[in-house]
Design a protein around this motif. Structure first.
Motif, PDB file in Angstrom:
ATOM      1  N   SER A 287       5.313   8.604  -2.405  1.00  0.00           N
ATOM      2  CA  SER A 287       4.855   9.345  -2.998  1.00  0.00           C
ATOM      3  C   SER A 287       3.686  10.805  -2.295  1.00  0.00           C
ATOM      4  CB  SER A 287       3.486   8.170  -3.746  1.00  0.00           C
ATOM      5  OG  SER A 287       2.714   7.892  -3.775  1.00  0.00           O
ATOM      6  N   LEU A 288       3.955  10.189  -1.260  1.00  0.00           N
ATOM      7  CA  LEU A 288       2.532  11.238  -0.148  1.00  0.00           C
ATOM      8  C   LEU A 288       3.228  12.638  -0.264  1.00  0.00           C
ATOM      9  CD1 LEU A 288       0.797  11.784   2.018  1.00  0.00           C
ATOM     10  CD2 LEU A 288       2.758  11.762   3.555  1.00  0.00           C
ATOM     11  N   LEU A 289       4.575  13.064  -0.310  1.00  0.00           N
ATOM     12  CA  LEU A 289       4.866  14.433  -0.761  1.00  0.00           C
ATOM     13  C   LEU A 289       5.582  14.904  -2.521  1.00  0.00           C
ATOM     14  CD1 LEU A 289       6.768  14.739   2.410  1.00  0.00           C
ATOM     15  CD2 LEU A 289       4.729  15.100   2.525  1.00  0.00           C
ATOM     16  N   GLN A 290       4.592  14.143  -2.885  1.00  0.00           N
ATOM     17  CA  GLN A 290       5.587  14.383  -3.958  1.00  0.00           C
ATOM     18  C   GLN A 290       4.479  15.071  -5.085  1.00  0.00           C
ATOM     19  OE1 GLN A 290       6.468  10.741  -6.067  1.00  0.00           O
ATOM     20  NE2 GLN A 290       8.622  10.573  -5.305  1.00  0.00           N
ATOM     21  N   GLY A 291       3.809  16.169  -4.413  1.00  0.00           N
ATOM     22  CA  GLY A 291       2.636  16.894  -5.117  1.00  0.00           C
ATOM     23  C   GLY A 291       3.047  17.870  -6.294  1.00  0.00           C
ATOM     24  N   GLU A 292       2.440  18.625  -7.530  1.00  0.00           N
ATOM     25  CA  GLU A 292       3.519  20.011  -7.740  1.00  0.00           C
ATOM     26  C   GLU A 292       2.643  21.198  -7.504  1.00  0.00           C
ATOM     27  OE1 GLU A 292       4.988  19.901 -10.791  1.00  0.00           O
ATOM     28  OE2 GLU A 292       5.627  17.861 -10.946  1.00  0.00           O
ATOM     29  N   PRO A 293       3.756  21.865  -6.580  1.00  0.00           N
ATOM     30  CA  PRO A 293       3.390  23.075  -6.726  1.00  0.00           C
ATOM     31  C   PRO A 293       2.570  24.017  -6.898  1.00  0.00           C
ATOM     32  CG  PRO A 293       5.677  22.630  -6.613  1.00  0.00           C
ATOM     33  CD  PRO A 293       5.363  21.807  -7.352  1.00  0.00           C
ATOM     34  N   ASP A 294       1.265  24.489  -6.233  1.00  0.00           N
ATOM     35  CA  ASP A 294       0.719  25.645  -7.093  1.00  0.00           C
ATOM     36  C   ASP A 294       1.352  26.858  -7.706  1.00  0.00           C
ATOM     37  OD1 ASP A 294      -3.145  25.587  -6.809  1.00  0.00           O
ATOM     38  OD2 ASP A 294      -1.666  27.383  -7.234  1.00  0.00           O
ATOM     39  N   PRO A 295       1.113  27.012  -8.769  1.00  0.00           N
ATOM     40  CA  PRO A 295       1.968  27.796  -9.421  1.00  0.00           C
ATOM     41  C   PRO A 295       1.083  29.956  -8.600  1.00  0.00           C
ATOM     42  CG  PRO A 295       0.258  27.116 -11.053  1.00  0.00           C
ATOM     43  CD  PRO A 295       0.488  26.386  -9.875  1.00  0.00           C
ATOM     44  N   LEU A 296       0.052  29.905  -7.781  1.00  0.00           N
ATOM     45  CA  LEU A 296      -0.815  30.475  -7.142  1.00  0.00           C
ATOM     46  C   LEU A 296       0.106  30.247  -5.489  1.00  0.00           C
ATOM     47  CD1 LEU A 296      -3.516  31.343  -9.210  1.00  0.00           C
ATOM     48  CD2 LEU A 296      -1.640  32.583  -9.343  1.00  0.00           C
ATOM     49  N   ILE A 297       0.313  29.691  -5.437  1.00  0.00           N
ATOM     50  CA  ILE A 297       0.873  29.523  -3.428  1.00  0.00           C
ATOM     51  C   ILE A 297       2.438  28.859  -3.885  1.00  0.00           C
ATOM     52  CG2 ILE A 297       0.339  28.062  -1.714  1.00  0.00           C
ATOM     53  CD1 ILE A 297      -2.834  27.890  -2.743  1.00  0.00           C
ATOM     54  N   ASP A 298       3.332  29.667  -3.048  1.00  0.00           N
ATOM     55  CA  ASP A 298       4.426  29.689  -3.114  1.00  0.00           C
ATOM     56  C   ASP A 298       5.047  29.770  -1.867  1.00  0.00           C
ATOM     57  OD1 ASP A 298       4.907  32.223  -1.487  1.00  0.00           O
ATOM     58  OD2 ASP A 298       5.946  32.817  -2.923  1.00  0.00           O
ATOM     59  N   THR A 299       4.311  28.511  -0.863  1.00  0.00           N
ATOM     60  CA  THR A 299       4.762  28.412   0.947  1.00  0.00           C
ATOM     61  C   THR A 299       4.831  26.864   0.555  1.00  0.00           C
ATOM     62  OG1 THR A 299       2.420  28.787   1.370  1.00  0.00           O
ATOM     63  CG2 THR A 299       3.962  30.629   1.165  1.00  0.00           C
ATOM     64  N   THR A 300       5.565  26.514   1.248  1.00  0.00           N
ATOM     65  CA  THR A 300       5.041  25.284   1.585  1.00  0.00           C
ATOM     66  C   THR A 300       4.122  24.622   2.912  1.00  0.00           C
ATOM     67  OG1 THR A 300       8.011  25.059   1.712  1.00  0.00           O
ATOM     68  CG2 THR A 300       7.165  22.924   2.643  1.00  0.00           C
TER      69      THR A 300
END
Ligand code: FES
Ligand SMILES: [Fe+2]
Length: 424
Positions: A287-300
C-alpha cells in the motif's frame, strides 16, 4: 592554488582562488567543501548576494502575527505575517546588543520582545519599545537624538511565488519572477498548481558541507545506484524516460522521470549487474506505493532545485519542500516541509503522509543521501589539493534527455562561481 585530479596537476586561475577551470566546473576543488574562508565568503556573496532564498510556505503563517523563525544562509531571520496581511522578513538579531529576539520556531505574537533588556519590535521589525529610554528620575537613559526609527531590526526584501516565500538581502536581486525565470516557473506552476498546506516537518543534521547536498539533489546518476529502493521498486531508474533541464544561470534545475515498462527499465540493471536492483525483493505492505497519480502531474519523480537552497520534491504522491541550511563549513541542516493540496480528500492526504516515509531523515530513499555525503566530507578534508571529477555527460551544461549525466551539477557550480567571482 593547484588542484590534482586522478594524479594530474591543474592550475586554477583566479587571484582570489575562487575561479577555476580546466576543465571548467567539471572539476571542483575539494577545498570548497571545508575551507572556513570560502564558507564566510559565500555567506556574503551567495546567501546575502543577489539571490532569493526560500524561507517559508505562505500558508504556514496564515494569520496576522503568525511567524516562523528560519535562516538565510546561517543568518537567523524571522518571517512574519503583518497586521494587513503582508509577509515581512527581518534579521533575528536585536538592534541593541545582538541577542536572538525570537526564540521559538513558530507561533503567533503581535510583537517580538528581546528578553535581554526588553526592546520590543512590531511585525515588520520596527523598534516600538525601549525600557528606561529617558532614564529614571532625570538620570541615565539615551541621548535626546536617539530614535526608534534608527534602531529597528534589519529588513530583507520579501516576495512570494505560487505560495512559496523567498527573502533577499540584496537590492540587486531581480524581481522574484525574473530570478526564477521561465524554466523554473513552468515547473513550479506544474507542481504547485493549486493552493497547498503544510502537513508536517522533518529536520536532519548532516555532517557535510551544504554544497555536497546541493550536488546530491542535482545528481540523477546516483538516484538508482545508491538507492536500492528506487531501482528495485521503480521510483527512479536511470533507464526511465527522463530528462534534466535548467535555466540559463545553471542554478535552477529539474530532474524528472517517467515509468517505462518493467522490462525496458530493468534490463540495463541486470546486464550491468548493479546490486541496487533486487528482482526478488517485494514490499510486505504494498500500500506504500499504491497512490493514485495526480492528473496534473505525469512523472514518477520530479526533483526541482531553486538556487541556492530550495528543493521541491515530488516522489510518487509525496510532496515536500526541502531547505538546505549551512551550519559551518562541515555541517548542514535539511528541513523538509511535507505538504498537500488544500482540496485533497482524506484518502489522498493519508497517501501523501504514508509516502512521506520515502524521503526525510529515515526515508526509504533518502536515508542514504546524508550518509553518502558524510562519507565524502570525511574523506575530502584530507584532500585539499585534490578535486572532484564531474564529467558524466561531458563538461558543459547542456540539457539532456537522459539521466546518465551530471550536467545539473555543473549548472550549480557555474551559477555559484559567477556569484563568488563577480566584481563588486
Ligand atoms: S540585547 Fe536585546 S534588548 Fe538588549
Ligand atoms: Fe538521493
Amino acid at each position: 592554488m593547484n588542484t590534482r585530479q586522478n594524479g594530474q596537476s591543474t592550475e586554477t586561475t583566479s587571484p582570489a582562488e575562487l575561479a577555476w577551470d580546466s576543465p571548467g566546473v567539471a572539476s571542483v576543488p575539494y577545498k570548497f567543501f571545508f575551507d572556513q574562508e570560502i564558507y564566510e565568503l559565500e555567506q556574503r556573496r551567495v546567501f546575502r548576494g543577489p539571490v532569493w532564498n526560500y524561507v517559508a510556505i505562505e500558508s504556514e503563517i496564515p494569520n496576522p502575527g503568525d511567524f516562523k523563525a528560519n535562516f538565510v544562509g546561517d543568518t537567523p531571520i524571522v518571517v512574519a505575517r503583518g497586521r494587513e496581511g503582508a509577509i515581512h522578513t527581518f534579521v533575528n538579531r536585536c538592534a541593541h546588543r545582538g541577542a536572538l529576539v525570537c526564540r521559538e520556531i513558530r507561533g503567533n505574537s503581535m510583537t517580538h520582545v528581546c528578553i535581554y533588556h526588553q526592546w520590543s519590535y512590531d511585525l515588520e521589525g520596527n523598534l516600538i519599545g525601549v525600557p528606561f529610554r529617558h532614564g529614571l528620575e532625570g538620570k541615565g537613559g539615551y541621548s535626546s537624538d536617539f530614535t526608534t526609527a534608527g534602531h529597528g531590526l534589519q529588513k530583507l526584501r520579501t516576495a512570494s511565488y505560487a505560495g512559496l516565500v523567498f527573502a533577499s538581502f540584496s537590492a540587486e536581486a531581480p524581481v522574484l519572477e525574473d530570478y526564477l525565470g521561465d524554466v523554473a516557473r513552468k515547473w513550479i506552476d506544474r507542481t504547485l498548481n493549486r493552493p497547498i498546506r503544510a502537513l508536517g516537518y522533518s529536520r536532519q543534521l548532516i555532517d557535510a558541507n551544504w554544497k555536497l547536498y546541493a550536488e546530491n539533489v542535482r545528481d540523477p546518476y546516483h538516484g538508482s545506484l545508491l538507492h536500492l529502493f528506487n531501482a528495485t521498486f521503480g521510483i527512479a531508474r536511470v533507464s526511465q524516460e527522463g530528462a534534466v533541464t535548467m535555466d540559463p544561470s545553471g542554478g535552477h534545475n529539474v530532474i524528472h522521470a517517467r515509468k517505462r515498462t518493467q522490462e525496458q527499465e530493468t534490463r540495463a540493471y541486470s546486464q550491468e549487474k548493479i546490486r541496487s536492483y533486487q528482482k526478488s525483493f517485494a514490499l510486505a505492505d504494498p500500500s506504500l506505493l499504491q497512490g493514485e497519480p495526480d492528473p496534473l502531474i505525469d512523472t514518477t519523480t520530479t526533483i526541482q532545485t531553486i538556487f541556492p537552497v530550495l528543493v521541491i520534491q515530488q516522489i510518487a504522491n509525496s510532496l515536500a519542500t526541502r531547505q538546505i541550511i549551512p551550519k559551518g563549513p562541515s555541517r548542514m541542516e535539511l528541513v523538509s516541509t511535507f505538504f498537500t493540496y488544500v482540496d485533497d480528500d482524506e484518502q489522498t492526504v493519508s497517501t501523501r503522509l504514508k509516502q512521506a516515509n520515502l524521503a526525510g531523515p529515515a526515508g526509504y530513499i533518502s536515508m542514504e543521501d546524508g550518509y553518502a555525503i558524510e562519507l565524502v566530507q570525511q574523506s575530502i578534508v584530507h584532500g585539499g589539493d585534490y578535486a572532484s571529477f564531474v564529467e558524466l555527460g561531458g563538461t558543459g551544461r547542456k540539457l539532456e534527455d537522459d539521466l546518465v549525466t551530471e550536467s545539473p551539477i555543473r549548472g550549480f557550480w557555474h551559477c555559484y562561481r559567477e556569484l563568488m567571482t563577480r566584481a563588486l
